[in-house]
Design a protein around this motif. Structure first.
Motif, PDB file in Angstrom:
ATOM      1  N   PRO A  23      33.280  42.115  41.779  1.00  0.00           N
ATOM      2  CA  PRO A  23      34.443  42.197  40.713  1.00  0.00           C
ATOM      3  C   PRO A  23      34.852  40.921  39.967  1.00  0.00           C
ATOM      4  CG  PRO A  23      34.855  43.334  43.046  1.00  0.00           C
ATOM      5  CD  PRO A  23      33.476  42.532  43.137  1.00  0.00           C
ATOM      6  N   ILE A  26      32.549  40.503  37.053  1.00  0.00           N
ATOM      7  CA  ILE A  26      32.922  41.593  36.015  1.00  0.00           C
ATOM      8  C   ILE A  26      34.228  40.917  35.445  1.00  0.00           C
ATOM      9  CG2 ILE A  26      33.566  43.699  35.637  1.00  0.00           C
ATOM     10  CD1 ILE A  26      31.841  44.871  37.886  1.00  0.00           C
ATOM     11  N   VAL A  27      34.953  40.257  35.866  1.00  0.00           N
ATOM     12  CA  VAL A  27      36.189  39.929  35.240  1.00  0.00           C
ATOM     13  C   VAL A  27      35.747  38.851  34.339  1.00  0.00           C
ATOM     14  CG1 VAL A  27      38.415  38.888  35.565  1.00  0.00           C
ATOM     15  CG2 VAL A  27      38.118  40.734  37.049  1.00  0.00           C
ATOM     16  N   TYR A  30      33.979  40.358  31.444  1.00  0.00           N
ATOM     17  CA  TYR A  30      35.051  40.971  30.412  1.00  0.00           C
ATOM     18  C   TYR A  30      35.866  39.996  29.608  1.00  0.00           C
ATOM     19  CZ  TYR A  30      34.263  45.585  32.497  1.00  0.00           C
ATOM     20  OH  TYR A  30      33.754  46.861  32.920  1.00  0.00           O
ATOM     21  N   TRP A 246      41.959  44.307  27.988  1.00  0.00           N
ATOM     22  CA  TRP A 246      41.372  44.190  29.404  1.00  0.00           C
ATOM     23  C   TRP A 246      40.727  42.674  29.206  1.00  0.00           C
ATOM     24  CZ3 TRP A 246      38.535  47.847  32.968  1.00  0.00           C
ATOM     25  CH2 TRP A 246      39.517  48.947  33.222  1.00  0.00           C
TER      26      TRP A 246
ATOM     27  N   THR B  99      43.260  34.318  46.865  1.00  0.00           N
ATOM     28  CA  THR B  99      43.422  34.977  45.610  1.00  0.00           C
ATOM     29  C   THR B  99      44.795  35.754  45.206  1.00  0.00           C
ATOM     30  OG1 THR B  99      41.079  35.091  45.764  1.00  0.00           O
ATOM     31  CG2 THR B  99      42.025  36.564  43.849  1.00  0.00           C
ATOM     32  N   PRO B 100      45.330  35.302  44.213  1.00  0.00           N
ATOM     33  CA  PRO B 100      46.641  36.224  43.979  1.00  0.00           C
ATOM     34  C   PRO B 100      46.135  37.649  44.081  1.00  0.00           C
ATOM     35  CG  PRO B 100      46.326  34.444  42.369  1.00  0.00           C
ATOM     36  CD  PRO B 100      44.986  34.391  43.171  1.00  0.00           C
ATOM     37  N   ILE B 102      47.517  40.171  42.424  1.00  0.00           N
ATOM     38  CA  ILE B 102      47.304  40.974  41.076  1.00  0.00           C
ATOM     39  C   ILE B 102      46.043  40.572  40.567  1.00  0.00           C
ATOM     40  CG2 ILE B 102      48.226  39.094  39.813  1.00  0.00           C
ATOM     41  CD1 ILE B 102      48.774  42.803  39.241  1.00  0.00           C
ATOM     42  N   VAL B 103      45.351  39.515  40.918  1.00  0.00           N
ATOM     43  CA  VAL B 103      43.782  39.364  40.391  1.00  0.00           C
ATOM     44  C   VAL B 103      42.794  40.115  41.154  1.00  0.00           C
ATOM     45  CG1 VAL B 103      42.119  37.414  40.096  1.00  0.00           C
ATOM     46  CG2 VAL B 103      44.583  36.825  39.705  1.00  0.00           C
ATOM     47  N   VAL B 106      43.107  43.711  39.933  1.00  0.00           N
ATOM     48  CA  VAL B 106      42.828  44.122  38.522  1.00  0.00           C
ATOM     49  C   VAL B 106      41.009  43.930  38.539  1.00  0.00           C
ATOM     50  CG1 VAL B 106      44.522  43.477  37.248  1.00  0.00           C
ATOM     51  CG2 VAL B 106      42.877  41.564  37.452  1.00  0.00           C
ATOM     52  N   ALA B 107      40.719  42.839  39.336  1.00  0.00           N
ATOM     53  CA  ALA B 107      39.166  42.748  39.537  1.00  0.00           C
ATOM     54  C   ALA B 107      38.590  43.966  40.300  1.00  0.00           C
ATOM     55  CB  ALA B 107      38.928  41.445  40.339  1.00  0.00           C
ATOM     56  N   LEU B 108      39.308  44.477  41.191  1.00  0.00           N
ATOM     57  CA  LEU B 108      38.746  45.657  41.783  1.00  0.00           C
ATOM     58  C   LEU B 108      38.963  46.983  40.815  1.00  0.00           C
ATOM     59  CD1 LEU B 108      40.149  45.398  45.535  1.00  0.00           C
ATOM     60  CD2 LEU B 108      37.759  45.613  44.782  1.00  0.00           C
ATOM     61  N   LEU B 109      39.985  46.864  39.978  1.00  0.00           N
ATOM     62  CA  LEU B 109      40.021  48.147  39.149  1.00  0.00           C
ATOM     63  C   LEU B 109      38.803  48.017  37.952  1.00  0.00           C
ATOM     64  CD1 LEU B 109      41.621  50.655  37.809  1.00  0.00           C
ATOM     65  CD2 LEU B 109      42.670  48.646  36.365  1.00  0.00           C
ATOM     66  N   ALA B 110      38.548  46.624  37.288  1.00  0.00           N
ATOM     67  CA  ALA B 110      37.568  46.678  36.671  1.00  0.00           C
ATOM     68  C   ALA B 110      36.064  47.067  37.208  1.00  0.00           C
ATOM     69  CB  ALA B 110      37.534  45.325  36.140  1.00  0.00           C
ATOM     70  N   PHE B 111      36.149  46.521  38.577  1.00  0.00           N
ATOM     71  CA  PHE B 111      34.543  46.764  39.290  1.00  0.00           C
ATOM     72  C   PHE B 111      34.472  48.395  39.259  1.00  0.00           C
ATOM     73  CE2 PHE B 111      32.921  47.815  43.431  1.00  0.00           C
ATOM     74  CZ  PHE B 111      31.574  47.525  43.171  1.00  0.00           C
ATOM     75  N   TYR B 112      35.590  49.196  39.833  1.00  0.00           N
ATOM     76  CA  TYR B 112      35.235  50.463  40.073  1.00  0.00           C
ATOM     77  C   TYR B 112      35.110  51.187  38.688  1.00  0.00           C
ATOM     78  CZ  TYR B 112      37.233  50.283  44.816  1.00  0.00           C
ATOM     79  OH  TYR B 112      37.275  50.144  46.099  1.00  0.00           O
ATOM     80  N   GLN B 113      35.885  50.787  37.681  1.00  0.00           N
ATOM     81  CA  GLN B 113      35.682  51.616  36.534  1.00  0.00           C
ATOM     82  C   GLN B 113      34.404  51.388  36.029  1.00  0.00           C
ATOM     83  OE1 GLN B 113      37.540  53.549  35.403  1.00  0.00           O
ATOM     84  NE2 GLN B 113      39.690  53.203  35.494  1.00  0.00           N
ATOM     85  N   TRP B 114      33.670  50.166  35.967  1.00  0.00           N
ATOM     86  CA  TRP B 114      32.459  49.878  35.670  1.00  0.00           C
ATOM     87  C   TRP B 114      31.413  50.908  36.595  1.00  0.00           C
ATOM     88  CZ3 TRP B 114      28.640  47.467  39.255  1.00  0.00           C
ATOM     89  CH2 TRP B 114      27.446  46.872  38.314  1.00  0.00           C
ATOM     90  N   VAL B 198      50.561  45.876  45.837  1.00  0.00           N
ATOM     91  CA  VAL B 198      49.970  45.307  44.485  1.00  0.00           C
ATOM     92  C   VAL B 198      48.640  45.723  44.226  1.00  0.00           C
ATOM     93  CG1 VAL B 198      49.480  43.288  43.064  1.00  0.00           C
ATOM     94  CG2 VAL B 198      51.555  43.354  44.495  1.00  0.00           C
ATOM     95  N   MET B 202      46.878  49.368  41.667  1.00  0.00           N
ATOM     96  CA  MET B 202      45.895  49.296  40.737  1.00  0.00           C
ATOM     97  C   MET B 202      44.665  50.196  41.106  1.00  0.00           C
ATOM     98  SD  MET B 202      47.384  46.889  38.695  1.00  0.00           S
ATOM     99  CE  MET B 202      45.815  46.819  37.411  1.00  0.00           C
TER     100      MET B 202
END
Lengths: 277, 252
Positions: A23, A26-27, A30, A246, B99-100, B102-103, B106-114, B198, B202
């Motif tokens: 993840p 990926i960030v 992106y 994003w 790791t904050p 929120i980071v 969003v990283a997990l959200l981006a990963f899942y969407q991918w 948090v 997401m």
């Protein structure tokens, strides 16, 4: 031996790689792409998102985040040091006193933030009480500003300051203070000249452990800050939800991550690695 | 020293009064912040609320599943790391802890969407559970490895000398001694999972709204006496779990 070890480590390595490292990767990818028309990302590759961080509009938000996190950290240090000192000198009850500091920390962050909303808002307990006793006639604007955010962060992360300070103080040799007293130092002088300087590793560790979560805080500024009190956390969240940008959100996340890493590296160097793992 | 004690009283008041006051007012007859007498009406309303009930069920399911997975995986990992250190794995765990949120979210959200480009899935209970396992893992490892470090390694050696294989030595000798620490780690993991807002917000889908998500939505609209009641139940419930967890840690 080897196969057993591999079998035991495999699930956690798999988990860390797929749900943490990939993840983040990926960030990173992106953050170097362009914004898609309906959210998501698209080509071409570009550094534009990183350049945009330096836009005055966003710099202002970053600056405010740094400022709020620094003030919160400083207040935590001022409040936490005497408390850690008290606990370290509390004799056999030290364990209980330490647990009393940690207990609220383990109860939901959301609920602790909400508790302060209950106290601070216009019709909250503090304003209601002050008006009922006739001290003020109009409610004080206690919630939805930077003051509220800092208060919420200090309340939330004070244990992170007390714990390393206490660990440090506990290890100090009491004979040092006796020596200082024998040589004529008053207790306050001994505190300033002996205890505090010897606590530098604890102070550094505590400050960074408080500063990092304050800088990336999302919930506290979101619930207790006003519309003007936006911090990095909210900005990141916005990019992935309402703003649908994003790449910019990814660039911000990665910058925050890099900063976290840098600070952690600094503290592990300074404190000689109090390794938990 | 007397000044320091006085200060400590104030500091503990600062730490504990907000939650205490909130709990007291959850028993207020009035919906406003003026005390009008004792009542449990907000508790009755909280229990009768179908949205709260469904969210609680989701939170318990997610917390339960994530706890079991994180505890098993984390315990095995702690044991392996205790036998022989692995700086890359330890650093990654430590980093995941720092790791904050929120980071991570969003990283997990981006990963899942991918991932959904390849798999016919969507955000829901599963995505939330896996996210929770990933952020609970480090806590489990820390608690279990702390206990392992205080343990006598020679017992395993004795078992090996007496003909046990590596796995039997772990399973029959070390694991039973670790039991209190493992339970303690599980209680901690459950608390952290149950509380998270948090990251969950997401990666949650329409069918996986958790209790903190419902509470957050209510808190955004302002203060509600029902929310005071729910908060009190959670603080007391999780407080008991944490005390039990710490008890087990110090006992072992």
């Amino acid at each position: 031996m080897k196969t057993l070890r591999l079998a035991f480590l495999a699930p956690s390595v798999f988990l860390l790689v797929t749900l943490f490292l990939i993840p983040l990767l990926i960030v990173a990818v992106y953050s170097l792409q362009s914004r898609g028309a309906y959210g998501g990302v698209t080509l071409p590759w570009t550094f534009e998102s990183y350049v945009r961080i330096f836009d005055p509009l966003y710099l202002k938000i970053l600056w405010r985040s740094f400022w709020v996190a620094s003030v919160s950290t400083a207040i935590c240090l001022l409040l936490g040091f005497p408390l850690a000192l008290f606990i370290s000198r509390a004799g056999k009850h030290r364990g209980i006193y330490l647990q009393l500091v940690m207990l609220p920390f383990w109860t939901s962050f959301l609920i602790r933030t909400y508790a302060w909303m209950f106290l601070l808002r216009d019709t909250g307990l503090i304003n209601t009480a002050l008006i009922a006793t006739g001290i003020i006639s109009e409610p004080l604007p206690l919630l939805y500003n930077d003051f509220a955010v800092i208060l919420g962060l200090v309340y939330g992360f004070l244990p992170f300051m007390v714990l390393p300070l206490y660990t440090n103080l506990e290890k100090l040799d009491p004979a040092l203070l006796e020596a200082a007293a024998d040589l004529g130092a008053k207790p306050l002088t001994a505190l300033a000249k002996v205890t505090v300087p010897l606590c530098r590793p604890g102070i550094a560790a505590g400050s960074i452990l408080v500063f990092i979560p304050c800088l990336g805080a999302y919930l506290t500024p979101d619930l207790m800050g006003g519309g003007k009190s936006i911090m990095i956390g909210t900005l990141v969240q916005n990019q992935f939800t309402t703003a649908r940008d994003w790449p910019f959100g990814a660039a911000l996340s990665l910058s925050l991550m890099a900063l976290t890493l840098g600070l952690l590296y600094f503290v592990s160097k300074r404190s000689g690695g109090e390794d938990l793992l | 020293m007397r000044l320091l004690s006085l200060y400590a009283v104030l500091a503990y008041a600062f730490l504990h009064l907000p939650l205490l006051v909130l709990s007291v007012f959850s028993f207020n007859q009035s919906r406003f912040t003026q005390w009008e007498g004792f009542s449990t009406r907000w508790y009755a309303q909280a229990f009768a609320d179908p949205a709260l009930r469904e969210a609680t069920l989701n939170s318990l399911l997610i917390g339960g599943a994530a706890t079991v997975l994180a505890t098993v995986i984390g315990t095995l990992c702690a044991y392996a790391l205790w036998k022989r250190k692995s700086p890359p794995i330890s650093s990654t765990l430590y980093l995941s802890l720092m790791t904050p949120e929120i980071v991570t979210g969003v990283a997990l959200l981006a990963f899942y969407q991918w991932l959904f480009h390849f798999l016919n899935l969507q955000l829901g209970m599963m995505t939330v559970i896996f996210a929770h396992v990933s952020f609970c893992l480090a806590y489990v490892v820390i608690v279990v490895i702390a206990r392992l470090r205080t343990m006598d390694g020679t017992l395993e050696e004795a078992a090996l000398d007496l003909g046990a294989n590596e796995f039997e030595a772990f399973y029959l000798v070390t694991l039973p001694q670790l039991a209190p620490a493992i339970v303690s780690a599980a209680l901690l993991a459950f608390t952290i999972s149950f509380d998270d807002f948090v990251i969950t917000s997401m990666v949650a889908g329409v069918d996986s709204e958790t209790l903190p998500m419902v509470m957050y939505a209510t808190a955004r609209r302002g203060v509600s006496p029902i929310l005071n009641a729910v908060s009190t139940i959670i603080v007391v419930g999780l407080g008991v779990l944490i005390l039990a967890s710490e008890r087990l840690q110090t006992k072992s």
